[in-house]
Design a protein around this motif. Structure first.
Motif, short mmCIF file in Angstrom:
data_model
loop_
_atom_site.label_atom_id
_atom_site.label_comp_id
_atom_site.label_asym_id
_atom_site.label_seq_id
_atom_site.Cartn_x
_atom_site.Cartn_y
_atom_site.Cartn_z
N PHE A 105 76.71 86.85 11.67
CA PHE A 105 76.16 86.05 12.77
C PHE A 105 76.44 84.58 12.50
O PHE A 105 75.72 83.92 11.76
N MET A 106 77.52 84.09 13.10
CA MET A 106 77.94 82.68 12.98
C MET A 106 78.10 82.23 11.53
O MET A 106 77.82 81.07 11.20
N ASN A 107 78.51 83.15 10.66
CA ASN A 107 78.78 82.83 9.25
C ASN A 107 77.60 82.12 8.58
O ASN A 107 77.79 81.16 7.84
N GLN A 108 76.40 82.64 8.83
CA GLN A 108 75.20 81.99 8.31
C GLN A 108 74.78 82.49 6.92
O GLN A 108 73.75 82.08 6.41
N GLU A 109 75.62 83.35 6.33
CA GLU A 109 75.40 83.77 4.94
C GLU A 109 76.74 83.75 4.21
O GLU A 109 77.29 84.77 3.83
N PRO A 110 77.29 82.53 4.03
CA PRO A 110 78.64 82.41 3.46
C PRO A 110 78.71 82.51 1.94
O PRO A 110 79.79 82.65 1.39
N GLY A 111 77.60 82.40 1.26
CA GLY A 111 77.60 82.27 -0.20
C GLY A 111 77.98 83.53 -0.95
O GLY A 111 77.99 84.64 -0.42
N SER A 112 78.25 83.33 -2.23
CA SER A 112 78.49 84.44 -3.15
C SER A 112 77.14 85.08 -3.49
O SER A 112 76.07 84.52 -3.19
N ALA A 113 77.18 86.20 -4.16
CA ALA A 113 75.94 86.87 -4.58
C ALA A 113 75.08 85.93 -5.43
O ALA A 113 73.87 85.83 -5.22
N ASP A 114 75.71 85.24 -6.37
CA ASP A 114 74.95 84.31 -7.23
C ASP A 114 74.34 83.17 -6.42
O ASP A 114 73.20 82.76 -6.67
N GLU A 115 75.10 82.64 -5.47
CA GLU A 115 74.59 81.55 -4.63
C GLU A 115 73.43 82.01 -3.76
O GLU A 115 72.43 81.30 -3.61
N ILE A 116 73.54 83.20 -3.20
CA ILE A 116 72.46 83.75 -2.37
C ILE A 116 71.21 83.94 -3.20
O ILE A 116 70.11 83.52 -2.82
#
Length: 162
Positions: free
Chosen positions: A66-77
């Motif tokens: 959804f509009m690239n709202q979770e672009p991070g890596s697993a560690d970043e998330i």
């Protein structure tokens, strides 16, 4: 087949077969870190803490559809959720919840109607599903519904095992 028969990796990359939650009530939500609804993380964490001792868990499923709202890596998330919202509930790997690459977990969820009778594709980040201890999907809530809305709390309390 219940949701407890589905395999999915944890955000950390290890297997997180959902069978480990058999016998517990759950709330599953597709989540994102850069969404206007992201503050729901804090509310989901309160539910996890409030009902956890009674056999309940929240499970977050990061999704970038959804509009690239979770672009991070697993560690970043993981770092964002922990540092910003104090999230301790389990998180899955980043998955697709719609389309041809929809994860089997969401294949099992999307036919459940919400209070207005809506079924089908996930509409946005933070769509919520309540799962009974036997793996049955018992309720669906639109993304904008607050996780502490009385209807959500009632659905959770109705399926708590304890």
């Amino acid at each position: 087949m219940s949701v407890f028969d589905i395999e999915i990796d944890a955000l950390t990359g290890v297997s997180a077969h959902l069978a480990q939650y058999r016998g517990k009530a759950m709330l599953i939500a597709n989540v994102a870190s850069k969404c206007g609804l992201t503050p729901q993380y804090a509310v989901l964490e309160r539910l996890h803490e409030r009902f956890g001792p009674r056999g309940f868990t929240v499970l977050g499923a990061p999704c970038n559809q959804f509009m690239n709202q979770e672009p991070g890596s697993a560690d970043e998330i993981a770092a964002f959720c922990s540092a910003t919202y104090g999230v301790t509930f389990p998180m899955t790997e980043k998955i697709d919840v719609n389309g041809e690459t929809r994860h089997p977990l969401y294949v099992a969820l999307v036919d459940t109607p919400d209070a207005d009778g809506y079924t089908g594709d996930i509409r946005w980040n933070f769509e919520k599903f309540v799962i009974a201890p036997d793996g049955a999907v018992v309720a669906r809530f639109a993304p904008q519904v607050d996780p502490e809305d009385p209807a959500v709390i009632g659905a959770i309390e109705a399926v708590l095992p304890g």
